[in-house]
Design a protein around this motif. Sequence first.
Motif, PDB file in Angstrom:
ATOM      1  N   GLU A 151       0.824  -1.206   0.000  1.00 17.37           N
ATOM      2  CA  GLU A 151       0.000   0.000   0.000  1.00 17.37           C
ATOM      3  C   GLU A 151       0.859   1.257   0.000  1.00 17.37           C
ATOM      4  N   SER A 152       1.892   1.230   0.842  1.00 19.50           N
ATOM      5  CA  SER A 152       2.807   2.377   0.886  1.00 19.50           C
ATOM      6  C   SER A 152       3.462   2.599  -0.467  1.00 19.50           C
ATOM      7  N   GLY A 209       1.128   3.995  -2.810  1.00 15.15           N
ATOM      8  CA  GLY A 209       0.868   5.394  -2.433  1.00 15.15           C
ATOM      9  C   GLY A 209       1.963   6.298  -2.965  1.00 15.15           C
ATOM     10  N   GLY A 239       1.762   6.622  -6.519  1.00 13.01           N
ATOM     11  CA  GLY A 239       0.691   7.551  -6.888  1.00 13.01           C
ATOM     12  C   GLY A 239       1.211   8.982  -6.935  1.00 13.01           C
ATOM     13  N   VAL A 240       2.067   9.300  -5.977  1.00  8.84           N
ATOM     14  CA  VAL A 240       2.616  10.650  -5.927  1.00  8.84           C
ATOM     15  C   VAL A 240       3.434  10.928  -7.183  1.00  8.84           C
ATOM     16  N   ARG A 259       3.174   9.412  -9.933  1.00 10.00           N
ATOM     17  CA  ARG A 259       2.286   9.371 -11.105  1.00 10.00           C
ATOM     18  C   ARG A 259       1.593  10.726 -11.262  1.00 10.00           C
ATOM     19  N   LEU A 260       1.202  11.286 -10.092  1.00 13.63           N
ATOM     20  CA  LEU A 260       0.547  12.592 -10.137  1.00 13.63           C
ATOM     21  C   LEU A 260       1.506  13.643 -10.674  1.00 13.63           C
ATOM     22  N   VAL A 320       1.521  13.364 -14.301  1.00 11.67           N
ATOM     23  CA  VAL A 320       0.294  13.884 -14.904  1.00 11.67           C
ATOM     24  C   VAL A 320       0.300  15.413 -14.893  1.00 11.67           C
ATOM     25  N   LEU A 321       0.801  15.973 -13.773  1.00 11.33           N
ATOM     26  CA  LEU A 321       0.856  17.433 -13.706  1.00 11.33           C
ATOM     27  C   LEU A 321       1.776  17.996 -14.790  1.00 11.33           C
ATOM     28  N   LEU A 336       2.389  16.583 -17.596  1.00  9.51           N
ATOM     29  CA  LEU A 336       1.699  16.420 -18.868  1.00  9.51           C
ATOM     30  C   LEU A 336       0.670  17.534 -19.063  1.00  9.51           C
ATOM     31  N   ARG A 346      10.332   8.835   2.131  1.00 11.23           N
ATOM     32  CA  ARG A 346       9.298   7.796   2.178  1.00 11.23           C
ATOM     33  C   ARG A 346       9.820   6.503   1.574  1.00 11.23           C
TER      34      ARG A 346
END
Lengths: 398, 881
Positions: free
Chosen positions: B174-175, B178, B181-182, B184-185, B188-189, B191, B279
């Motif tokens: 999960e970590s 997570g 995800g950061v 990946r974001l 995306v930003l 992009l 992290r």
Amino acid sequence: MSHTIDRRGFLRAATAVGAAAVIPGWAQKAHASGVVRVGMTSALTGPAKALGLGMKAGLEGHFKAINAAGGVHGRMIELIAMDDGYEPARAAQNMRTLIDKKGVFAVLGNAGTPTAAVTVPIANAKKTPLFGAFTGAGLLRKSPADRYILNYRASYAQETEAMVHGVVRDLGIRPSQIGFFTQNDAYGDSGYGGGIAALKAMGYKEAERLPHGRYARNTLNVEDGLSRLMDPREDVRAVIMVGAYGPCGQFIRLARKHRFTPICMNVSFVGSRALAGALGGQGSNVVVTQVVPHPTLNVPPAVLFRKEVVAADQSFISFEGHLVARAFVQGLEKAGPGADKERWIDAMESGAAVNLGLGTEKALGKNQHQISHTVWPTVLRDGGFQAMRGWRDLRSRG
Amino acid sequence: MSEHNTPHIEDTAPVKDAGGTQSSGIEEDIRKSSLIGVAMVGALTLSLLLVQFGLGRQIDALEAEAVAPEAAIVSLEKAVSALHARQTRVLTSHTREELSAFDDRSALESRLTTAVKTMGEVKPAHAEALEAQTQAFLQVDDFLYANVQAHHTVAEAFDTQRAAVEVKLRALIESATGIAGVSRLDTVLLLRRLKAQPGNAALAREVVFGNGRVQQEAVAEVVKGVLHLGALSGKIGLAPNQDALNGLIANEIPQAVATTQAAFLAWRRATTDAGLLKRVDGLETAWASILPLVTDVNNDTSLVSMRRQALAQREAAVKVSEAEAKTAAELDRLLGVVEAEVNASVRDIAGQTGIVVWSSRIVTALLLALGAVAMLTGRKRINASVSALRKQNKELADLRDSLRDINANLEAQVESRTAALAAREASMRLILDSTGDGLAHVTLGGDIVGELSKSMHTWFGEPVDGVNIGQYLFPEHTDRAFEIRLGLEQFADGFLPFELLASQMIRRIERDGRILGLDWLPIGDEDELTGVLLIVTDDTAKVEGERAERRAREMQISVRHILRDEPGFVTFLRDNEALLDEIHPETPRAAALRALHTLKGNCGVMGFGDVARTAHNIEDALAECEREVVAPGHVTQLRTAWAESRAQVADYLSEGGALDVSTGDVERLLTAIEGQTPHDELAGMVSQWWYTPVSAYLERLAEQSESVARRLGRPIQVSIDADGYRAPDAFSPFFSSLIHVVRNAVDHGIESEDKRVENGKPREGQIVFASTRDSTGNLWVELRDDGAGVDWQKLRARAEAKGLKGLTTTELLFSDGLSTRDQVTELSGRGVGLAAVQHAVHDLGGTVDVESNRGHGTAFRFSFPADAVAAAEAAHARAAA
């Protein structure tokens, strides 16, 4: 050889006698006395305690008023609330204790979908009504309906359906501009399924390909989900959110930070007060659909609610608990003096609608075990969620 | 008799001696046979005892040698198998909790030791070896239990550890996702920025060559490695043996660890953001802390170590099982040895028992054969002696019988005969005295033989010696006494059958108010009558009863008439009282006969039976004695009978008279009143109501006709056809007299049913009564039947025989004393009735006409001229006034 058989036979007999002696007297028909015991297992501690405490306050407020007026057919109503900390295992244990040891007449106002997954089968097996649980999940709304499971509130699917209708019909947002952000469990799935079904019913065939972000329960890892909705290939104008207030608030904050401001629509379970807190009371286009009217409105059920529940405890959740308590009492009245569980259900199913003053109550029957099918949208404004006159309210502000 | 016995005994004395010699031989034979029998029974008992003794010893031996050891073996085997069953359950248990149910072995253990102890007692030779083996067995069992328990402990610890590891690994994933995800974001930003500024080359470079993609790949690799570790921990749990486990430790685990570590390294290198880097570091640290829990061979609580322990325990368990099998086999062998010994001793005992049984059989058979021979011989000898004795007895019996015959005594016979006769006489007297009837034995000459029964004495008094039966019965009526004598003489003559003569004898006597019935029965055999038995019975009660019953029946008839038609009944009384007045000693014979006849007919129908019968008797007297006039005594009898009958019905008659008014009458009256009819005429109309309607007379007549018809058994159907005319009372006697016509019609006219059917007529005789008052005021009455008609020829012949010649048919029919019937009955037949009718018609000034065709019925037509009717009406009005 015969000797051995004799001894075995004796042992078996002795075991049986012992077991019989152990069956406790209080497990038998507590309702025969002048008291109707009802149970509740919910989160009274931990992160979700607002749900359990709210429901408890609503239930107790009304029961207190009823008992003060002489009870129902001379019987006082006693609520036994047990804490399960939102954990399915404890919920199951509480359920058994309430039914087997406390001899409750019904279990009212439990909170949560994962706990419902274990309490529903127990209620069915022990033939004890489970009524007015604080969850809109489909597993409490089977077709054909489980005899012992009755609901007050609209389902998550109905809430998401209301969101879809609101943004598409009233705000002119195209179905392809809708996205989903859901918790990765049965709760999230049931809301997502409702939204998809509503979109398909509107004629949008490709609902499944709409951007859909998910997060792991009990984490704040919302970035992945957000990244999927912010994907530059998409043009998301409205997000249907089925989750807890923490991750949902985090999602909204992070989205704002990156200047991504679609309409964020949360289902009632999110907990509007907590969500407002998480967002610092600020924000536009944050919607929470409710399954009860706004408790501050000047409608008879809200007036009665404010009369019977102390101001400190007044919330959407305690209002729902209050309505559940009223519906339960009405069923008990209809079932007549000395009614048992079965007669209560028969009375509820008897066809005449439970009258809570909402004006939209449905008459219950063998296959209709949900009283309210109405969704009331609220919007975050001035530090709290206010009742919306209509979805167009958003546009005028937006 | 005893006197005659003495010579008998003397005669037989020498014979007895001869018998004695014979019987002593038999006694000897029986004695010998008995001795043989006793000897045999003794011998058999002895052999039985011997056999029993022998068998008893064998049973004891069996008990000691076989049964006890066998029982010990069985209980030992059971105890061992119970322990085996427990072991199976111990071995198949899955958890420590399940196992704990078998913790207590003491019950089974004590069973086993008891069994071993018992065995040691019965088979001391094997006691020690068994004890040792049992101990070994229990020891192995202990090992086994401890081993299984240890295994469960380790397995459970393993499961707990593995679950913990899995939770940690899931959190790790999960970590990782997570953090992924950061990044990946971030991508995306980037992009989105590029989308907003498509011309920004730096941005484009960053997107293509930046760290984002590397990070994503590294995260994917880390997640893969973590998942791999999870799978490996599962594999460790399933490793079937040490070798497989060693393989995992040496190969797969280090590879997975190395891959994951490489991925972490790549991730760190690609991460520039400090927070994110931290992290990632935290993630790697977590990963590093989980690893030893799974793979560290030096750590006792690592999954690998625990699995190793579990495997070692399993191997130990296998060894223990082997040892257990060995001890079990040894125990089994020992038990086998004991069992074999037991079997051998059983076989031994069985052999000995067989010998005992066989020898006893042989001895018994020999004894039985000997006994049979002895008994056969005895039987033969006894048979011979018995037949000799029988012969002697027969001779003796013959001798005795002949002596008895000689001694029979004539005198004794006479004596007994006399006594018997005396007894019969006495019993006869008893019968005569006790019977309620009078009995008399009478000779044909009229002499009374022997005693008379008691009742005879009561009724007729004591008979004077030598009195004749006739005189005895009728001391005061010499003619009747003579009648009896004549009757007896006729019996003596025997020309006519006895029964016929008996029926002509006097059958009934009245004496002192009693009615006595006389029955005559013949005495003597068929050919010669020696006397007559006269039986006198008291019939008084019977006759009285019959009379009372008849009276009641007749009374009912009267009452029925009153109830149905009281005016009619009153009319009947009036008319017949008038008739009664006509009958007195001065009345001419013909007139008296007519009156009597009408009276008889009417009374018979109306239930005045006594009057009818009295009238009949007076008629008889007049006819038979050819008396000129009615005797004064008869007149009194008749009046008394009438008065009695009249009195009986008096209660049923209402006080005043009743009128017969129909609704038609009333309607007519009302019409007249409404039509303003003068008073005189109205009075005339109402006064008419005093009269009786002709239809009423005819209805009465019809009823009487039906009554007569019923009595004669000739069913008839009567119809009435009358207008509303009411006739004055003067007509009453006429209508009453019409009964004679009806009676004639029914009795003589209507044929029997069979005959009617044969002649094609309806089964029921048809009789019609019709009446009308024509416009000129004449009254017509007609009676018509469809019977056989009048036999004019016969009537005429009869008239001529009486010296009456040249009469018209009507005159013939209505002349007194003529009848076509040969028999006279109470109802009709004297030829008087029709004469009475004619008189009644003539009295009213009317005429009668008869029309009769043989086979087609008869019609009587009566007509009364208008002036005669008017005169009668006027007379009535006068009487009423």
